[in-house]
Design an enzyme around this catalytic site. Structure first.
Site, PDB file in Angstrom:
ATOM      1  N   HIS A 155       0.837  -1.204   0.000  1.00 54.06           N
ATOM      2  CA  HIS A 155       0.000   0.000   0.000  1.00 54.06           C
ATOM      3  C   HIS A 155       0.871   1.253   0.000  1.00 54.06           C
ATOM      4  CE1 HIS A 155      -3.319  -2.692   1.209  1.00 54.06           C
ATOM      5  NE2 HIS A 155      -4.103  -1.765   0.698  1.00 54.06           N
ATOM      6  N   LYS A 196      -0.601   4.880   4.438  1.00 55.14           N
ATOM      7  CA  LYS A 196      -1.527   3.954   5.125  1.00 55.14           C
ATOM      8  C   LYS A 196      -1.097   3.782   6.584  1.00 55.14           C
ATOM      9  CE  LYS A 196      -3.928  -0.460   4.777  1.00 55.14           C
ATOM     10  NZ  LYS A 196      -5.219   0.139   5.153  1.00 55.14           N
TER      11      LYS A 196
END
Ligand code: NAD
Length: 256
Positions: free
Chosen positions: A145, A149
């Site tokens: 990600h 995040k």
């Protein structure tokens, strides 16, 4: 028209929900909740408020992509003052917040999905099949990600790991590891590894690998646009608005 309220409206997903709802023919944006002043313009007629009671009262359905603390605040207020159907996409809920969601669902319909994409629903189903069919394979899950995040591993990776464990009658809490470093010795048979990579602007990549001697299967899902999550949340929200009180998953809402 279904009037949808957005909780977490200034965030990455929240802004896309606002954009998507402007084109929707069955639902519209009724209200957005903001803690501070809004830095961008929104369509005329949409109520902007920092009062959660007003926010709940002004919406037929709530979509939440915020933070675990904010989701708790939303659920506490909805339980006490104004129960409404709520789609929760926020990840990283702890046990207490998860229990709160379960008890709130006695008073309102709630759909929780750590990933609102249809592709991940299919990936989850495929993972179940392969985990069960290749019982001796070593399962290794990798998620990638963007650098911003906050939670790790991703809610989606945890869901995939749980699915794989349950397909083998294992309790994920007993078999999950999320790191290897140093002289750790041989891999144990039941171990399910969930590893997180973070960098750049990656929207979301999940791979579930099943490794045997002489062959392996890797199932991979790539999200290439966050709009996938926004559209998915609106779709399941339309379904949820017609349901009785209870806690639902994305599988309940989609016919896949
Ligand atoms: P973001 O940081 O860009 O936005 C978070 C939003 O929540 C902001 O509007 C912020 O103001 C608000 N917020 C945070 N704490 C708050 C509080 N205490 N009170 C009120 N508002 C608060 O994050 P994002 O990338 O939009 O993601 C939001 C959440 O959704 C995260 O948990 C993320 O992991 C999750 N997510 C889920 C999916 C899915 O498909 N389920 C997809 C992407 C992201």
């Amino acid at each position: 028209m279904l009037g949808i309220g957005i909780f977490g409206a200034t965030g990455r997903i929240g802004k896309l929900l606002i954009e998507a709802l402007q084109k929707d023919k069955e639902a519209n944006l009724s209200c957005i909740y903001v803690r501070n002043e809004l830095q961008y313009s929104i369509p005329q007629g949409v109520l902007v408020t920092n009062d959660i009671n007003v926010f709940l009262e002004s919406s037929d359905l709530i979509i939440d992509f915020s933070s675990p603390e904010a989701t708790k605040l939303l659920l506490d207020t909805a339980i006490d003052r104004c129960p409404k159907p709520i789609v929760i996409g926020t990840t990283g809920l702890n046990k207490m917040q998860n229990d709160l969601m379960i008890s709130a669902s006695q008073k309102m319909p709630i759909l929780y999905a750590s990933n609102m994409s249809k592709g991940v629903v299919v990936l989850n189903k495929l993972s179940k099949i392969v985990s069960s069919a290749l019982k001796n394979s070593d399962i290794e899950i990798v998620e990638v990600h963007h650098r911003d995040k906050k939670d790790s591993p991703s809610g989606t990776a945890l869901m995939l790991a749980k699915t794989c464990a349950e397909a083998r009658n294992l309790n994920i809490d007993n078999v999950r590891i999320s790191g290897r470093d140093g002289m750790i010795g041989k891999r144990s048979d039941d171990e399910i590894a969930v590893m997180s990579l973070r960098g750049g602007d990656v929207v979301g990549r999940h791979s579930v690998g099943f490794y045997l001697d002489g062959e392996y299967i890797e199932l991979i899902h790539n999200a290439t646009s966050r709009m996938t999550f926004a559209n998915g949340a609106i779709d399941v929200g339309k379904w949820l608005s017609k349901q009785q009180n209870g806690l639902y998953s994305i599988e309940d809402a989609l016919t896949i």
